[in-house]
Scaffold this motif. Structure first.
Motif, PDB file in Angstrom:
ATOM      1  N   ARG A 297      15.549   1.172   5.214  1.00 14.13           N
ATOM      2  CA  ARG A 297      16.830   0.689   4.679  1.00 14.13           C
ATOM      3  C   ARG A 297      16.812  -0.571   4.013  1.00 14.13           C
ATOM      4  NH1 ARG A 297      20.499   2.399  10.154  1.00 14.13           N
ATOM      5  NH2 ARG A 297      19.464   4.851  10.260  1.00 14.13           N
ATOM      6  N   GLY A 298      16.950  -0.313   2.659  1.00 15.11           N
ATOM      7  CA  GLY A 298      17.006  -1.592   2.003  1.00 15.11           C
ATOM      8  C   GLY A 298      15.477  -1.904   1.505  1.00 15.11           C
ATOM      9  N   VAL A 299      15.493  -2.511   0.388  1.00 13.34           N
ATOM     10  CA  VAL A 299      14.173  -3.088  -0.332  1.00 13.34           C
ATOM     11  C   VAL A 299      14.537  -4.179  -1.491  1.00 13.34           C
ATOM     12  CG1 VAL A 299      14.960  -1.273  -2.312  1.00 13.34           C
ATOM     13  CG2 VAL A 299      12.618  -2.120  -1.955  1.00 13.34           C
ATOM     14  N   THR A 300      13.577  -4.951  -1.545  1.00 15.98           N
ATOM     15  CA  THR A 300      13.602  -6.058  -2.354  1.00 15.98           C
ATOM     16  C   THR A 300      12.209  -6.360  -3.104  1.00 15.98           C
ATOM     17  OG1 THR A 300      14.332  -8.494  -2.546  1.00 15.98           O
ATOM     18  CG2 THR A 300      12.761  -7.982  -0.610  1.00 15.98           C
ATOM     19  N   PHE A 301      12.264  -7.063  -4.123  1.00 11.76           N
ATOM     20  CA  PHE A 301      11.134  -7.146  -5.020  1.00 11.76           C
ATOM     21  C   PHE A 301      10.903  -8.796  -5.144  1.00 11.76           C
ATOM     22  CE2 PHE A 301       9.798  -7.541  -9.657  1.00 11.76           C
ATOM     23  CZ  PHE A 301       8.465  -6.951  -9.335  1.00 11.76           C
ATOM     24  N   ASP A 302       9.601  -9.182  -5.246  1.00 15.42           N
ATOM     25  CA  ASP A 302       9.398 -10.592  -5.192  1.00 15.42           C
ATOM     26  C   ASP A 302       8.694 -11.081  -6.662  1.00 15.42           C
ATOM     27  OD1 ASP A 302       6.799  -9.943  -4.950  1.00 15.42           O
ATOM     28  OD2 ASP A 302       6.337 -11.200  -3.256  1.00 15.42           O
ATOM     29  N   GLY A 303       8.592 -10.273  -7.577  1.00 13.32           N
ATOM     30  CA  GLY A 303       8.050 -10.499  -8.778  1.00 13.32           C
ATOM     31  C   GLY A 303       6.633  -9.871  -8.889  1.00 13.32           C
ATOM     32  N   ARG A 304       6.043  -9.308  -7.651  1.00 15.10           N
ATOM     33  CA  ARG A 304       4.982  -8.488  -7.715  1.00 15.10           C
ATOM     34  C   ARG A 304       4.980  -7.416  -6.716  1.00 15.10           C
ATOM     35  NH1 ARG A 304      -1.562 -10.175  -6.727  1.00 15.10           N
ATOM     36  NH2 ARG A 304      -2.135  -7.910  -6.597  1.00 15.10           N
ATOM     37  N   TYR A 305       5.425  -7.634  -5.566  1.00 17.57           N
ATOM     38  CA  TYR A 305       5.682  -6.639  -4.412  1.00 17.57           C
ATOM     39  C   TYR A 305       6.946  -6.225  -4.171  1.00 17.57           C
ATOM     40  CZ  TYR A 305       0.831  -8.646  -3.377  1.00 17.57           C
ATOM     41  OH  TYR A 305      -0.425  -9.059  -3.429  1.00 17.57           O
ATOM     42  N   VAL A 306       6.995  -4.946  -3.899  1.00 20.50           N
ATOM     43  CA  VAL A 306       8.244  -4.428  -3.412  1.00 20.50           C
ATOM     44  C   VAL A 306       8.127  -4.302  -2.093  1.00 20.50           C
ATOM     45  CG1 VAL A 306       9.649  -2.196  -3.503  1.00 20.50           C
ATOM     46  CG2 VAL A 306       8.457  -3.102  -5.471  1.00 20.50           C
ATOM     47  N   TYR A 307       9.134  -4.744  -1.157  1.00 24.97           N
ATOM     48  CA  TYR A 307       9.026  -4.801   0.371  1.00 24.97           C
ATOM     49  C   TYR A 307      10.284  -3.748   0.869  1.00 24.97           C
ATOM     50  CZ  TYR A 307       6.801  -8.967  -0.266  1.00 24.97           C
ATOM     51  OH  TYR A 307       5.711 -10.151  -0.591  1.00 24.97           O
ATOM     52  N   PHE A 308      10.021  -2.745   1.700  1.00 23.13           N
ATOM     53  CA  PHE A 308      10.820  -1.907   2.079  1.00 23.13           C
ATOM     54  C   PHE A 308      11.213  -2.410   3.816  1.00 23.13           C
ATOM     55  CE2 PHE A 308       8.550   0.139  -1.040  1.00 23.13           C
ATOM     56  CZ  PHE A 308       9.323   0.607  -1.753  1.00 23.13           C
ATOM     57  N   ALA A 309      12.576  -2.430   4.080  1.00 24.54           N
ATOM     58  CA  ALA A 309      12.770  -2.938   5.416  1.00 24.54           C
ATOM     59  C   ALA A 309      13.099  -1.782   6.447  1.00 24.54           C
ATOM     60  CB  ALA A 309      14.363  -3.503   5.318  1.00 24.54           C
ATOM     61  N   ASP A 325       2.318  -2.943  -4.091  1.00 22.79           N
ATOM     62  CA  ASP A 325       1.836  -3.697  -5.172  1.00 22.79           C
ATOM     63  C   ASP A 325       2.086  -3.264  -6.445  1.00 22.79           C
ATOM     64  OD1 ASP A 325       0.469  -5.748  -7.077  1.00 22.79           O
ATOM     65  OD2 ASP A 325      -1.206  -5.845  -5.851  1.00 22.79           O
ATOM     66  N   THR A 326       3.097  -3.780  -7.259  1.00 23.65           N
ATOM     67  CA  THR A 326       3.255  -3.113  -8.514  1.00 23.65           C
ATOM     68  C   THR A 326       2.228  -3.112  -9.406  1.00 23.65           C
ATOM     69  OG1 THR A 326       4.482  -4.846  -9.330  1.00 23.65           O
ATOM     70  CG2 THR A 326       5.737  -3.345  -8.061  1.00 23.65           C
ATOM     71  N   THR A 327       1.214  -4.072  -9.325  1.00 22.78           N
ATOM     72  CA  THR A 327       0.068  -4.108 -10.331  1.00 22.78           C
ATOM     73  C   THR A 327      -0.757  -2.919 -10.169  1.00 22.78           C
ATOM     74  OG1 THR A 327      -1.246  -5.572  -8.946  1.00 22.78           O
ATOM     75  CG2 THR A 327       0.407  -6.705 -10.329  1.00 22.78           C
ATOM     76  N   GLY A 328      -0.760  -2.383  -8.983  1.00 23.31           N
ATOM     77  CA  GLY A 328      -1.590  -1.188  -9.004  1.00 23.31           C
ATOM     78  C   GLY A 328      -0.913   0.265  -9.185  1.00 23.31           C
ATOM     79  N   ALA A 329      -1.674   1.179  -9.018  1.00 21.62           N
ATOM     80  CA  ALA A 329      -1.138   2.510  -9.321  1.00 21.62           C
ATOM     81  C   ALA A 329      -0.124   2.835  -8.282  1.00 21.62           C
ATOM     82  CB  ALA A 329      -2.225   3.672  -9.268  1.00 21.62           C
ATOM     83  N   PHE A 330       1.077   3.523  -8.699  1.00 20.25           N
ATOM     84  CA  PHE A 330       2.001   4.139  -7.792  1.00 20.25           C
ATOM     85  C   PHE A 330       1.524   4.834  -6.900  1.00 20.25           C
ATOM     86  CE2 PHE A 330       5.728   6.874  -6.734  1.00 20.25           C
ATOM     87  CZ  PHE A 330       6.509   5.925  -6.090  1.00 20.25           C
ATOM     88  N   SER A 332      -1.411   5.251  -5.694  1.00 20.34           N
ATOM     89  CA  SER A 332      -2.890   5.095  -4.871  1.00 20.34           C
ATOM     90  C   SER A 332      -2.451   4.320  -3.627  1.00 20.34           C
ATOM     91  CB  SER A 332      -3.647   4.083  -6.009  1.00 20.34           C
ATOM     92  OG  SER A 332      -4.888   3.718  -5.114  1.00 20.34           O
ATOM     93  N   PRO A 333      -3.289   4.970  -2.579  1.00 18.06           N
ATOM     94  CA  PRO A 333      -3.242   4.306  -1.242  1.00 18.06           C
ATOM     95  C   PRO A 333      -3.414   2.648  -1.263  1.00 18.06           C
ATOM     96  CG  PRO A 333      -4.205   6.236  -0.922  1.00 18.06           C
ATOM     97  CD  PRO A 333      -4.041   5.940  -2.459  1.00 18.06           C
ATOM     98  N   ALA A 334      -4.337   2.379  -2.318  1.00 14.37           N
ATOM     99  CA  ALA A 334      -4.937   0.940  -2.064  1.00 14.37           C
ATOM    100  C   ALA A 334      -3.474   0.065  -2.457  1.00 14.37           C
ATOM    101  CB  ALA A 334      -6.048   0.812  -3.430  1.00 14.37           C
ATOM    102  N   SER A 335      -2.731   0.678  -3.327  1.00 18.14           N
ATOM    103  CA  SER A 335      -1.617  -0.275  -3.804  1.00 18.14           C
ATOM    104  C   SER A 335      -0.573  -0.468  -2.801  1.00 18.14           C
ATOM    105  CB  SER A 335      -0.802   0.483  -5.180  1.00 18.14           C
ATOM    106  OG  SER A 335      -1.839   0.658  -6.043  1.00 18.14           O
ATOM    107  N   TRP A 336      -0.541   0.288  -1.537  1.00 18.54           N
ATOM    108  CA  TRP A 336      -0.035  -0.068  -0.496  1.00 18.54           C
ATOM    109  C   TRP A 336      -0.219  -0.642   0.757  1.00 18.54           C
ATOM    110  CZ3 TRP A 336       5.415   1.782  -1.220  1.00 18.54           C
ATOM    111  CH2 TRP A 336       5.356   2.532  -2.650  1.00 18.54           C
ATOM    112  N   ALA A 337       0.454  -1.331   1.450  1.00 14.06           N
ATOM    113  CA  ALA A 337       0.253  -1.896   2.998  1.00 14.06           C
ATOM    114  C   ALA A 337       1.347  -1.823   3.856  1.00 14.06           C
ATOM    115  CB  ALA A 337      -0.436  -3.339   2.634  1.00 14.06           C
ATOM    116  N   THR A 338       0.861  -1.999   5.007  1.00  8.76           N
ATOM    117  CA  THR A 338       2.135  -1.914   6.206  1.00  8.76           C
ATOM    118  C   THR A 338       1.686  -2.996   7.133  1.00  8.76           C
ATOM    119  OG1 THR A 338       1.113  -0.444   7.690  1.00  8.76           O
ATOM    120  CG2 THR A 338       2.606   0.396   6.068  1.00  8.76           C
ATOM    121  N   TYR A 339       2.691  -3.729   7.614  1.00 13.58           N
ATOM    122  CA  TYR A 339       2.283  -4.771   8.863  1.00 13.58           C
ATOM    123  C   TYR A 339       3.638  -4.703   9.691  1.00 13.58           C
ATOM    124  CZ  TYR A 339       0.998  -8.956  11.206  1.00 13.58           C
ATOM    125  OH  TYR A 339       0.435  -9.866  11.937  1.00 13.58           O
TER     126      TYR A 339
END
Length: 836
Positions: A297-309, A325-330, A332-339
């Motif tokens: 619910r909600g999303v923001t952008f820091d200039g490179r990364y898009v964060y999902f709440a 990571d918007t510098t990577g392919a949409f 591709s799993p390599a462009s995504w991460a969770t924590y």
């Protein structure tokens, strides 16, 4: 930008004393209770201090605000709007607005307007967006309790409490689409996109194209993502535009019964909004990222990364933050991460959020519910430091202001807005009932800029004389200085020009960089100016972004064009057949198109190009490398020595220089206001210090009020001390308390010696580029006409001589015999030596 505080004389003295302290004492030069080494440059230092937060209960507004139930906050540059969602039928239409120019706790800073009562609007909105003039409220569940498609719009250039400032467009009544109810909206620079969700969860994106009239149904379109086979799921909550090309939407819930999904939706704004080819989905969890992260619910952008709440997983909340990571392919799993900070031991139980916001360094996640029911409402704000590592617990922290005594235990917020300093959290529900307790966090609390990284806040450097601020910008001069490289000056108008740092497809990105340089994209006033620009910057077939833009809702294709600088459009050079509004959305201007003329274009456009930046005045430079901003030197009424100027002096100011035996030196003192009246002058003192022996030899010391020039042959090689003393009270004439301009001339090698010292930076303890090899001394002074004379600190490179006037008295009659003589100066020199 971040506001600065002008320090008083007492604060300046406190800073000097603090800097001189030793023995383990903690320095706090601005007396704000925060140690300097903690405060300087430590952005976000006040996050875990309840004093950084405040709440305001909307029931104190006049008329009283709704009982609560807001979802979403929108900032328009001055006002923050809170979006009414729940409560009674009337409350669903009551827009709450805060004026950031007023005090947060003053009811007069707040206002409400009830769109249900005054407009007959359907009410019940969820989020919204600002497009530069209008605020759009996304339709959700109306006053009758049913999902609807009536978009509400407010013209921010008109009065808030006038019905004529508001209008609506009902897509449902116009037969646009088959299902309604939206969760937020996003603006891509041309279109307002309403994000589909309820009405049982649906996937019909509603789009308003601002190229057409708001009231014209042909300006609107609907695209059914499921029906077009773009998505296997439905329901998204919140979106963000990356400023260049793509809009990202957060996956939410496909329907009742916890049908959460993880299909992130992306729109290519370079294409038509209702073209299925412009849309794409990707589910990171289904491709091995994280632990199958769903429901955001909600999303923001820091200039490179898009964060999902993160919101919910099944019946319970979850805290697995998703990042792209918007510098990577949409896809591709390599462009995504969770924590998952909660699973790593961060905070109390940071799970279940509704909204995310970025303040320039930190990403904040808005607290909602961290359990399986509304009674599990919480107020634990989660924060990520983008300067840290995403998967490192040290980059994450939490704070619950309600648990630390703020307000009435404010919990469950839905959405937030950032105004450049404060984050405003929209109040929704406290676990028992809807509430209207707005929460505000000061992102600057406990922080002061430290642009020169010396461990002391900039404001203290300016106050104590470590750094100068000759143009009163609040930024130390050495931090403002930029290279002249890349700038070109037009000799005909005196304006300065340069290209943007990189090519961009977005007019808005180019203009943002121009604003950062203190200018705008270029304004072209005549053919000669245009010819000069093309000769300097050599356009290719794409040309350059210019300051041309077309005002929204202007008649196409040629009406409403103007310069972003506000200057009139008196000269044009459109290419043949231009402007033509090709495709229906060309509202931004290119110059040098096809190498010679102008074209109207989209933003973003299908090609990338540089923009031409224009400044009316010179950029903040130091072309002679003397540590003084050129703009400050240009305003000084001083004579120049080579490419340098000796700045103004005041009572008891001093500087040192290195001389060579046998050189002839002339030192002159002139009033900076140009008045050479002889009855309002100061005394100039020159002595060798320390020379080959002590006591130091006095070269010139005159009790006359006219002693404003020294002509001397230097007796030895070494350092010399020059002092300025206002005429004593017993001499005839009126004391002059303004600034003086000190100039020097020398014969033989002395000229190069003086020049070398002028080019060094003696005002900063670390020394300056350009200091002559082997020299640890340089000209120093304490300038600034805004301070009283006794407050000036005499500073010499390599020494900690603080506040000399306070140590030696306001008069140079040190032995108290009523005379200014050699004995007084010998005592002064001895005092200085002891202080060193």
């Amino acid at each position: 930008m971040r506001p600065k505080t002008q320090k008083t004389l007492l604060t300046a003295v406190a800073c000097l004393v603090s800097a001189a302290n030793a023995g383990g004492q903690v320095d706090d030069c601005n007396s704000n209770g925060i140690p300097d080494d903690v405060e300087a440059g430590n952005e976000g230092a006040g996050f875990d201090d309840v004093a950084s937060y405040a709440t305001f209960e909307t029931k104190y507004t006049d008329p009283p605000g709704a009982a609560g139930g807001y979802i979403g906050a929108i900032f328009d540059g001055r006002y923050v709007y809170f979006v009414p969602n729940s409560g009674s039928a009337q409350e669903r239409g009551e827009i709450l607005r805060y004026d950031m120019q007023g005090a947060f706790d003053d009811p007069a800073s707040w206002a409400t307007f009830n769109t249900v009562v005054s407009l007959g609007a359907r009410g019940g909105y969820l989020g919204g967006v600002f497009d530069g003039q209008y605020v759009y409220f996304a339709p959700h569940v109306g006053a009758t309790g049913t999902f609807h498609g009536e978009v509400l719009r407010y013209d921010t250039s008109a009065e808030f409490d006038q019905t004529s400032s508001w209008d609506t467009f009902d897509a449902q009544a116009q037969g646009i689409g088959t299902r309604w109810g939206y969760y937020d909206a996003v603006y891509d620079g041309r279109r307002v996109i309403f994000i589909p969700n309820y009405s049982g969860a649906h996937a019909e994106v509603l789009v308003y194209d601002k190229a057409g009239s708001f009231a014209d149904p042909s300006s609107w379109c609907v695209l059914d993502l499921e029906g077009q086979g773009i998505s296997a799921s439905s329901g998204w909550w919140g979106g963000v535009f990356d400023g260049e090309r793509y809009v990202y939407f957060a996956p939410n819930d496909s329907g009742p019964g916890y049908q959460q999904h993880g299909e992130v939706l992306r729109f290519d704004s370079w294409m038509s909004a209702c073209d299925p080819a412009a849309w794409q989905t990707y589910d990171p969890g289904d491709n091995g990222v994280g632990t199958d992260p769903d429901d955001y619910r909600g999303v923001t952008f820091d200039g490179r990364y898009v964060y999902f709440a993160p919101a919910r997983k099944g019946a319970d909340a979850h805290g697995e933050v998703l990042r792209h990571d918007t510098t990577g392919a949409f896809d591709s799993p390599a462009s995504w991460a969770t924590y998952d900070p909660a699973a790593s031991g961060v905070g109390n139980d940071p799970q279940g959020f509704d909204g995310a916001v970025f303040d320039g360094r930190f990403v904040y996640f808005v607290p909602e519910v961290n359990g399986s029911s509304g009674s599990d409402a919480h107020g634990e704000i989660l924060r990520f430091d983008t300067a840290g590592v995403f998967a490192d617990t040290a980059s994450w922290d939490t704070y619950d202001p309600g648990d630390n005594g703020l307000g009435t235990d404010p919990d469950w917020y839905a959405g937030a807005a950032f105004d450049g300093q404060f984050i405003y959290f929209a109040p929704h529900h406290n676990g028992t009932e809807y509430h209207g307790e707005v929460l505000r966090y000061d992102t600057l609390a406990g922080w002061s800029p430290d642009c020169n990284s010396n461990g002391s806040p900039d404001e203290c450097d300016i106050a104590d004389g470590t750094s100068y601020d000759c143009n009163s910008s609040g930024i130390p001069d050495e931090c403002e200085i930029v290279s002249i490289e890349g700038w070109e000056r037009n000799p005909d108008n005196g304006h300065w020009y340069r290209l943007t740092s990189a090519e961009t497809a977005s007019w808005h990105v180019a203009e943002a960089e121009a604003l950062a340089w203190g200018g705008h994209l270029v304004t072209i006033r005549n053919a000669d100016e245009e010819s000069w620009l093309y000769g300097i910057f050599s356009p290719d077939n794409n040309g350059f972004w210019s300051g041309l833009y077309q005002h929204p809702d202007s008649a196409e294709p040629a009406a409403g064009w103007g310069w972003i600088s506000g200057e009139p459009l008196d000269y044009t050079n459109w290419c043949a057949g231009e402007p033509n509004n090709a495709g229906g959305y060309e509202h931004w201007g290119e110059v040098g198109y096809q190498s010679s003329c102008w074209n109207d274009s989209t933003s973003p456009t299908a090609h990338i190009q540089y923009g031409i930046i224009e400044r009316m005045t010179a950029p903040p430079t130091d072309s002679n490398s003397n540590g003084v901003l050129d703009e400050c030197e240009e305003d000084a009424l001083c004579d120049y020595l080579g490419d340098s100027c000796w700045p103004g002096m005041r009572d008891l100011d001093l500087f040192t220089f290195v001389g060579i035996e046998g050189e002839s030196v002339t030192i002159s003192l002139d009033r900076t206001d140009g008045d050479d009246s002889s009855d309002e002058r100061a005394t100039l003192v020159l002595m060798s210090w320390p020379c080959s022996s002590r006591p130091c030899r006095l070269l010139r010391m005159d009790r006359s009020a006219l002693a404003n020039q020294v002509n001397a042959t230097l007796p030895c090689e070494g350092r010399y001390l020059v002092l300025v003393k206002e005429q004593p009270w017993w001499l005839p004439g009126q004391p002059f308390t303004g600034d003086y301009c000190l100039t020097m001339d020398a014969s033989g090698d002395a000229a190069s010696t003086l020049e070398a010292l002028l080019l060094s930076d003696g005002r900063h303890a670390s020394g300056g580029a350009g200091r002559p090899a082997g020299s640890d001394m340089s000209m120093t002074w304490s300038a600034g006409s805004s301070q009283s004379a006794p407050a000036h600190a005499a500073r010499v490179q390599g020494a900690d001589w603080l506040d000399v006037p306070a140590r030696v008295g306001d008069d140079l009659d040190l032995d108290g015999d009523g005379l200014l003589d050699l004995t007084d100066l010998e005592e002064l020199v001895a005092t200085l030596a002891e202080m060193k």
